[in-house]
Design a protein around this motif. Structure first.
Motif, PDB file in Angstrom:
ATOM      1  N   VAL A  72      -2.548  13.068   8.523  1.00 58.03           N
ATOM      2  CA  VAL A  72      -2.098  11.746   8.074  1.00 58.03           C
ATOM      3  C   VAL A  72      -2.344  10.750   9.199  1.00 58.03           C
ATOM      4  O   VAL A  72      -1.747  10.869  10.274  1.00 58.03           O
ATOM      5  CB  VAL A  72      -0.604  11.760   7.703  1.00 58.03           C
TER       6      VAL A  72
ATOM      7  N   GLU B 114      -2.188   4.664  10.269  1.00 56.70           N
ATOM      8  CA  GLU B 114      -2.191   3.501   9.370  1.00 56.70           C
ATOM      9  C   GLU B 114      -1.598   3.808   8.002  1.00 56.70           C
ATOM     10  O   GLU B 114      -1.250   2.883   7.251  1.00 56.70           O
ATOM     11  CB  GLU B 114      -3.612   2.943   9.203  1.00 56.70           C
ATOM     12  N   ASP B 115      -1.440   5.083   7.663  1.00 54.16           N
ATOM     13  CA  ASP B 115      -0.853   5.464   6.375  1.00 54.16           C
ATOM     14  C   ASP B 115       0.620   5.845   6.485  1.00 54.16           C
ATOM     15  O   ASP B 115       1.203   6.396   5.554  1.00 54.16           O
ATOM     16  CB  ASP B 115      -1.631   6.640   5.766  1.00 54.16           C
TER      17      ASP B 115
ATOM     18  N   ILE C 226       0.849  -1.182   0.000  1.00 54.50           N
ATOM     19  CA  ILE C 226       0.000   0.000   0.000  1.00 54.50           C
ATOM     20  C   ILE C 226       0.889   1.238   0.000  1.00 54.50           C
ATOM     21  O   ILE C 226       1.821   1.346   0.786  1.00 54.50           O
ATOM     22  CB  ILE C 226      -0.923  -0.006   1.238  1.00 54.50           C
ATOM     23  N   ARG C 227       0.596   2.162  -0.876  1.00 53.52           N
ATOM     24  CA  ARG C 227       1.388   3.380  -0.992  1.00 53.52           C
ATOM     25  C   ARG C 227       1.198   4.230   0.268  1.00 53.52           C
ATOM     26  O   ARG C 227       0.077   4.592   0.626  1.00 53.52           O
ATOM     27  CB  ARG C 227       0.931   4.161  -2.228  1.00 53.52           C
ATOM     28  N   PRO C 228       2.281   4.588   0.988  1.00 57.17           N
ATOM     29  CA  PRO C 228       2.138   5.358   2.233  1.00 57.17           C
ATOM     30  C   PRO C 228       1.848   6.829   1.964  1.00 57.17           C
ATOM     31  O   PRO C 228       2.144   7.347   0.874  1.00 57.17           O
ATOM     32  CB  PRO C 228       3.503   5.181   2.900  1.00 57.17           C
ATOM     33  N   ALA C 229       1.270   7.494   2.955  1.00 62.00           N
ATOM     34  CA  ALA C 229       1.080   8.944   2.874  1.00 62.00           C
ATOM     35  C   ALA C 229       2.279   9.688   3.431  1.00 62.00           C
ATOM     36  O   ALA C 229       2.496  10.858   3.124  1.00 62.00           O
ATOM     37  CB  ALA C 229      -0.177   9.350   3.635  1.00 62.00           C
TER      38      ALA C 229
END
Length: 268
Positions: free
Chosen positions: A202, A205-206, A2-5
């Motif tokens: 943010v 979880e990101d 999953i692409r992180p923020a």
């Protein structure tokens, strides 16, 4: 993946190589990740004075968390945004308690303007010219961001004894052999990163976080996804969700590149 923020990374032993340098591969990946719109926040035990050579690779967001979470630093403005430190009176009382707990301790304090140290505190790193030397009761005049306790046998067992003795007075940790680092109550890398991420909207979880030593444990536990580098302390390896390659093989940069979908040649 999953692409992180947001990506948060420790420096020494994690992103930096064992000689303290940032490889060209890591520099390329950091720039590419920032260009992809994902801020990379350095979250380090280093004080501001040890960061000069690294500010150039801080992205456009221009923020770093230093001194184990005690300081939020605005790189673009070259100014401190927030300090959570120890005042002299409670700090000196805490030091006297530690003298009874740690065998033959030597003390110093890290302040925003540099190091202040007792005469028998020997720092293997360069001590800034003009650093005040003397009893802490004489040189501790304002807020300290960390109390440093040098003891040749400092390890996990000594840290546990110190933690029991301090209780809620302060937060002890360590990131290098023979040196305990004491922060103000509630001050950890995790607490500082959580505040910064709340300001940026943010969620935890990101966030992807990287670390290698016990002072990274709280941050790795807070982040939605955590990585220990393969050379990390055993407790960190056990706590992290994943393991990256070692710091000397650019493990953090390799994971960052995969998270953002970058090509492998950036890390060659």
């Amino acid at each position: 993946m999953i692409r992180p923020a947001l990506i948060a990374t420790d420096l020494d032993g994690t992103l930096l190589r064992s000689d303290g340098t940032l490889s060209q591969a890591s520099r390329r990946v950091l720039a590419a990740v920032e260009d992809a719109g994902i801020p990379v926040v350095f979250v380090t035990g280093r004080p501001v004075r040890w960061m000069e050579a690294l500010w150039e690779v801080v992205g456009a967001h221009g923020l770093a968390i230093v001194s184990n979470g005690a300081v939020l630093y605005d790189v673009a403005q070259q100014s401190v945004r927030r300090v959570d430190g120890l005042a002299p009176e409670p700090g000196l009382a805490m030091v006297e308690l530690l003298r009874e707990v740690v065998p033959q301790p030597r003390f110093a304090i890290e302040c925003l303007d540099g190091l202040r140290l007792e005469a028998d505190f020997h720092d293997p790193h360069r001590v800034p010219s003009g650093s005040p030397v003397g009893p802490l009761s004489d040189v501790w005049e304002d807020v300290a961001v960390k109390v440093l306790v040098r003891h040749d046998g400092a390890d996990d067992e000594v840290l546990a004894e110190v933690a029991r003795a301090l209780g809620e007075q302060a937060v002890p940790t360590w990131s290098m052999p023979g040196l305990l680092e004491i922060s103000a109550p509630g001050v950890t890398k995790a607490a500082a990163l959580a505040r910064l991420c709340a300001d940026l909207a943010v969620p935890a979880e990101d966030v992807v976080a990287f670390g290698d030593m016990p002072n990274d444990l709280a941050m790795l536990g807070w982040a939605g996804t955590s990585y220990a580098v393969a050379n990390a302390h055993s407790d960190v390896l056990a706590a992290a969700h994943h393991t990256a390659e070692t710091n000397d093989t650019d493990g953090v940069a390799r994971v960052m590149a995969r998270l953002v979908g970058l090509t492998d040649d950036l890390v060659q």
